[in-house]
Scaffold this motif. Structure first.
Motif, PDB file in Angstrom:
ATOM      1  N   VAL A  23       0.894  -1.164   0.000  1.00 14.50           N
ATOM      2  CA  VAL A  23       0.000   0.000   0.000  1.00 14.50           C
ATOM      3  C   VAL A  23       0.933   1.214   0.000  1.00 14.50           C
ATOM      4  O   VAL A  23       1.828   1.316   0.845  1.00 14.50           O
ATOM      5  N   ILE A  24       0.745   2.109  -0.975  1.00 12.93           N
ATOM      6  CA  ILE A  24       1.671   3.242  -1.132  1.00 12.93           C
ATOM      7  C   ILE A  24       0.986   4.527  -0.669  1.00 12.93           C
ATOM      8  O   ILE A  24      -0.169   4.782  -1.010  1.00 12.93           O
ATOM      9  N   ILE A  25       1.728   5.307   0.099  1.00 13.55           N
ATOM     10  CA  ILE A  25       1.261   6.672   0.433  1.00 13.55           C
ATOM     11  C   ILE A  25       2.255   7.650  -0.191  1.00 13.55           C
ATOM     12  O   ILE A  25       3.446   7.614   0.126  1.00 13.55           O
ATOM     13  N   ILE A  26       1.773   8.478  -1.102  1.00 12.37           N
ATOM     14  CA  ILE A  26       2.627   9.511  -1.704  1.00 12.37           C
ATOM     15  C   ILE A  26       2.515  10.773  -0.841  1.00 12.37           C
ATOM     16  O   ILE A  26       1.407  11.231  -0.537  1.00 12.37           O
ATOM     17  N   ILE A  27       3.673  11.309  -0.504  1.00 10.89           N
ATOM     18  CA  ILE A  27       3.723  12.490   0.386  1.00 10.89           C
ATOM     19  C   ILE A  27       4.442  13.643  -0.301  1.00 10.89           C
ATOM     20  O   ILE A  27       5.572  13.484  -0.776  1.00 10.89           O
ATOM     21  N   ASP A  28       3.782  14.796  -0.362  1.00 18.05           N
ATOM     22  CA  ASP A  28       4.452  16.039  -0.800  1.00 18.05           C
ATOM     23  C   ASP A  28       3.830  17.195  -0.011  1.00 18.05           C
ATOM     24  O   ASP A  28       2.931  17.881  -0.488  1.00 18.05           O
ATOM     25  N   VAL A  29       4.342  17.343   1.220  1.00 21.50           N
ATOM     26  CA  VAL A  29       3.747  18.314   2.156  1.00 21.50           C
ATOM     27  C   VAL A  29       3.707  19.709   1.533  1.00 21.50           C
ATOM     28  O   VAL A  29       2.710  20.426   1.640  1.00 21.50           O
ATOM     29  N   LEU A  30       4.806  20.120   0.888  1.00 15.58           N
ATOM     30  CA  LEU A  30       4.874  21.435   0.229  1.00 15.58           C
ATOM     31  C   LEU A  30       4.985  21.219  -1.286  1.00 15.58           C
ATOM     32  O   LEU A  30       6.070  21.052  -1.796  1.00 15.58           O
ATOM     33  N   ARG A  31       3.856  21.333  -2.044  1.00 16.06           N
ATOM     34  CA  ARG A  31       2.540  21.513  -1.525  1.00 16.06           C
ATOM     35  C   ARG A  31       1.542  20.565  -2.187  1.00 16.06           C
ATOM     36  O   ARG A  31       0.363  20.618  -1.894  1.00 16.06           O
ATOM     37  N   LEU A 147       5.870   4.501   2.370  1.00 19.06           N
ATOM     38  CA  LEU A 147       5.637   5.941   2.353  1.00 19.06           C
ATOM     39  C   LEU A 147       6.666   6.531   1.395  1.00 19.06           C
ATOM     40  O   LEU A 147       7.877   6.413   1.634  1.00 19.06           O
ATOM     41  N   VAL A 148       6.198   7.109   0.305  1.00 16.34           N
ATOM     42  CA  VAL A 148       7.098   7.591  -0.753  1.00 16.34           C
ATOM     43  C   VAL A 148       7.166   9.117  -0.703  1.00 16.34           C
ATOM     44  O   VAL A 148       6.143   9.803  -0.830  1.00 16.34           O
ATOM     45  N   LEU A 149       8.365   9.637  -0.487  1.00 12.52           N
ATOM     46  CA  LEU A 149       8.566  11.081  -0.407  1.00 12.52           C
ATOM     47  C   LEU A 149       8.752  11.634  -1.821  1.00 12.52           C
ATOM     48  O   LEU A 149       9.541  11.100  -2.596  1.00 12.52           O
ATOM     49  N   SER A 150       8.054  12.709  -2.127  1.00 10.93           N
ATOM     50  CA  SER A 150       8.155  13.267  -3.487  1.00 10.93           C
ATOM     51  C   SER A 150       9.484  13.967  -3.723  1.00 10.93           C
ATOM     52  O   SER A 150       9.941  14.065  -4.856  1.00 10.93           O
ATOM     53  N   GLY A 151      10.094  14.493  -2.646  1.00  9.84           N
ATOM     54  CA  GLY A 151      11.421  15.100  -2.782  1.00  9.84           C
ATOM     55  C   GLY A 151      11.402  16.374  -3.599  1.00  9.84           C
ATOM     56  O   GLY A 151      10.347  16.965  -3.880  1.00  9.84           O
ATOM     57  N   LYS A 152      12.601  16.800  -3.975  1.00  5.03           N
ATOM     58  CA  LYS A 152      12.747  18.006  -4.791  1.00  5.03           C
ATOM     59  C   LYS A 152      13.741  17.681  -5.882  1.00  5.03           C
ATOM     60  O   LYS A 152      14.941  17.527  -5.620  1.00  5.03           O
ATOM     61  N   LYS A 153      13.199  17.485  -7.101  1.00  5.47           N
ATOM     62  CA  LYS A 153      14.036  17.116  -8.245  1.00  5.47           C
ATOM     63  C   LYS A 153      14.996  15.952  -7.907  1.00  5.47           C
ATOM     64  O   LYS A 153      16.202  16.030  -8.140  1.00  5.47           O
ATOM     65  N   GLY A 154      14.440  14.921  -7.275  1.00  2.41           N
ATOM     66  CA  GLY A 154      15.239  13.718  -6.995  1.00  2.41           C
ATOM     67  C   GLY A 154      15.987  13.770  -5.676  1.00  2.41           C
ATOM     68  O   GLY A 154      16.505  12.756  -5.219  1.00  2.41           O
ATOM     69  N   SER A 155      16.046  14.936  -5.017  1.00  3.59           N
ATOM     70  CA  SER A 155      16.789  14.951  -3.751  1.00  3.59           C
ATOM     71  C   SER A 155      15.819  14.892  -2.560  1.00  3.59           C
ATOM     72  O   SER A 155      14.617  15.115  -2.690  1.00  3.59           O
ATOM     73  N   PHE A 156      16.404  14.596  -1.421  1.00  5.40           N
ATOM     74  CA  PHE A 156      15.679  14.355  -0.170  1.00  5.40           C
ATOM     75  C   PHE A 156      14.824  15.559   0.248  1.00  5.40           C
ATOM     76  O   PHE A 156      15.249  16.700   0.127  1.00  5.40           O
ATOM     77  N   SER A 157      13.641  15.275   0.772  1.00  5.06           N
ATOM     78  CA  SER A 157      12.784  16.366   1.236  1.00  5.06           C
ATOM     79  C   SER A 157      12.527  16.229   2.737  1.00  5.06           C
ATOM     80  O   SER A 157      11.915  15.259   3.202  1.00  5.06           O
ATOM     81  N   PHE A 158      12.982  17.238   3.466  1.00  8.93           N
ATOM     82  CA  PHE A 158      12.915  17.264   4.929  1.00  8.93           C
ATOM     83  C   PHE A 158      11.472  17.181   5.428  1.00  8.93           C
ATOM     84  O   PHE A 158      11.136  16.351   6.278  1.00  8.93           O
ATOM     85  N   GLU A 159      10.581  18.028   4.876  1.00  7.04           N
ATOM     86  CA  GLU A 159       9.208  18.065   5.416  1.00  7.04           C
ATOM     87  C   GLU A 159       8.434  16.795   5.066  1.00  7.04           C
ATOM     88  O   GLU A 159       7.576  16.348   5.850  1.00  7.04           O
ATOM     89  N   ASP A 160       8.761  16.170   3.940  1.00  7.44           N
ATOM     90  CA  ASP A 160       8.099  14.904   3.601  1.00  7.44           C
ATOM     91  C   ASP A 160       8.557  13.796   4.558  1.00  7.44           C
ATOM     92  O   ASP A 160       7.773  12.928   4.965  1.00  7.44           O
ATOM     93  N   PHE A 161       9.844  13.853   4.922  1.00  8.41           N
ATOM     94  CA  PHE A 161      10.404  12.873   5.875  1.00  8.41           C
ATOM     95  C   PHE A 161       9.727  13.022   7.239  1.00  8.41           C
ATOM     96  O   PHE A 161       9.345  12.031   7.870  1.00  8.41           O
ATOM     97  N   LEU A 162       9.550  14.268   7.689  1.00 12.09           N
ATOM     98  CA  LEU A 162       8.869  14.505   8.971  1.00 12.09           C
ATOM     99  C   LEU A 162       7.443  13.951   8.930  1.00 12.09           C
ATOM    100  O   LEU A 162       6.951  13.371   9.899  1.00 12.09           O
ATOM    101  N   CYS A 163       6.795  14.132   7.791  1.00  9.02           N
ATOM    102  CA  CYS A 163       5.420  13.630   7.642  1.00  9.02           C
ATOM    103  C   CYS A 163       5.401  12.099   7.696  1.00  9.02           C
ATOM    104  O   CYS A 163       4.524  11.503   8.339  1.00  9.02           O
ATOM    105  N   ALA A 164       6.387  11.468   7.041  1.00  7.64           N
ATOM    106  CA  ALA A 164       6.475   9.997   7.104  1.00  7.64           C
ATOM    107  C   ALA A 164       6.623   9.564   8.562  1.00  7.64           C
ATOM    108  O   ALA A 164       6.054   8.549   8.986  1.00  7.64           O
ATOM    109  N   GLY A 165       7.369  10.345   9.352  1.00  4.73           N
ATOM    110  CA  GLY A 165       7.530  10.044  10.779  1.00  4.73           C
ATOM    111  C   GLY A 165       6.239  10.235  11.552  1.00  4.73           C
ATOM    112  O   GLY A 165       5.876   9.412  12.400  1.00  4.73           O
ATOM    113  N   ALA A 166       5.517  11.333  11.233  1.00  5.80           N
ATOM    114  CA  ALA A 166       4.234  11.605  11.913  1.00  5.80           C
ATOM    115  C   ALA A 166       3.265  10.450  11.669  1.00  5.80           C
ATOM    116  O   ALA A 166       2.506  10.053  12.560  1.00  5.80           O
TER     117      ALA A 166
END
Ligand code: MLT
Length: 245
Positions: A23-31, A147-166
């Motif tokens: 089951v996949i959750i796509i995360i892109d907090v911003l935005r 939990l799949v982080l959308s990132g920023k042009k292939g690089s790590f996204s801090f706020e998406d990681f925090l959301c995966a933790g939440a």
């Protein structure tokens, strides 16, 4: 059965999650995913995501009654009705309407997951309901959760990681097996929880949005609200709809 919880920090790895039949959750907090959640919470009929501006325009030509929305470099492409500000997707703007959405990273991550049976849309705005829904599907179908982080042009996204933790920290520990990235995400969220907005503002993408002006600061405030909505959007046959369990 214990449910494996994986956090994929590179959106290209959505493909691996599809292969695992998670089951996949796509995360892109911003935005992006915050916008989709806000649209459906405000009674949009559906959201059609596409990774290209041209494709979004083409769909709009076929359906001029749909709202054409999205961003490139954070701002509205020429001729679009709306940008990607979640606050612009008010009930007055979206109620009973279909929205076509194209964004730089989020809608691409959604496209990467398209072969999967279950693609849910998550953000801080629906962290609790999103993970609860994913957990009950994974339990029923005996699969893992990615939990799949959308990132920023292939690089790590801090706020998406925090959301995966939440999300991950809300799971019953006796029923799940966290990957190392999932464990790290939980610990990061626990550090950030009490001043989430201030901490999110330190991330690269938040700083970029802040540089674009006050409305973008208000977007960040909106996106940092934990569990504001219960709606869990999911992908069904090319449309993103609210999941009713
Ligand atoms: C994206 O998909 O890259 C984002 O949603 C960008 C943004 O509009 O802030």
């Amino acid at each position: 059965m214990t449910i494996p919880i994986t956090v994929e920090c590179d959106p290209k790895n959505a493909v691996k999650a599809v292969q695992r039949e998670d089951v996949i959750i796509i995360i892109d907090v911003l935005r992006c995913t915050s916008s989709i959640i806000t649209m459906l919470a405000n009674d949009a009929k559906s959201v059609i995501t596409t990774s290209s501006v041209n494709m979004a325009r083409r769909i709009h030509t076929e359906h001029p009654e749909f709202i054409l929305a999205g961003e490139r470099r954070g701002t509205k492409p020429k001729g679009f009705d709306l940008g990607n500000s979640p606050l612009a997707f008010s009930p007055e703007a979206v109620r009973e309407k279909h929205v076509i959405l194209t964004t730089t990273n989020g809608t691409k991550a959604i496209s990467n997951a398209k072969g999967s049976k279950w693609v849910l849309i998550g953000a801080l705005l629906n962290a609790k309901s999103g993970i609860k829904t994913a957990f009950s599907i994974a339990e029923r179908e005996e699969t893992g959760i990615s939990l799949v982080l959308s990132g920023k042009k292939g690089s790590f996204s801090f706020e998406d990681f925090l959301c995966a933790g939440a999300m991950s920290e809300k799971l019953p520990p006796e029923s799940v097996e966290y990957s190392d990235a999932a464990l790290a995400a939980v610990l990061s969220f626990q550090q950030a929880r009490d001043s989430l907005e201030t901490i999110v503002q330190q991330g690269t993408h938040a700083k970029y949005l802040i540089s674009l002006g006050k409305p973008f600061v208000e977007d960040i405030q909106h996106c940092c609200q934990l569990d504001k909505y219960e709606v869990v959007p999911y992908l069904k046959g090319g449309y993103i709809l609210p999941l009713i369990m």
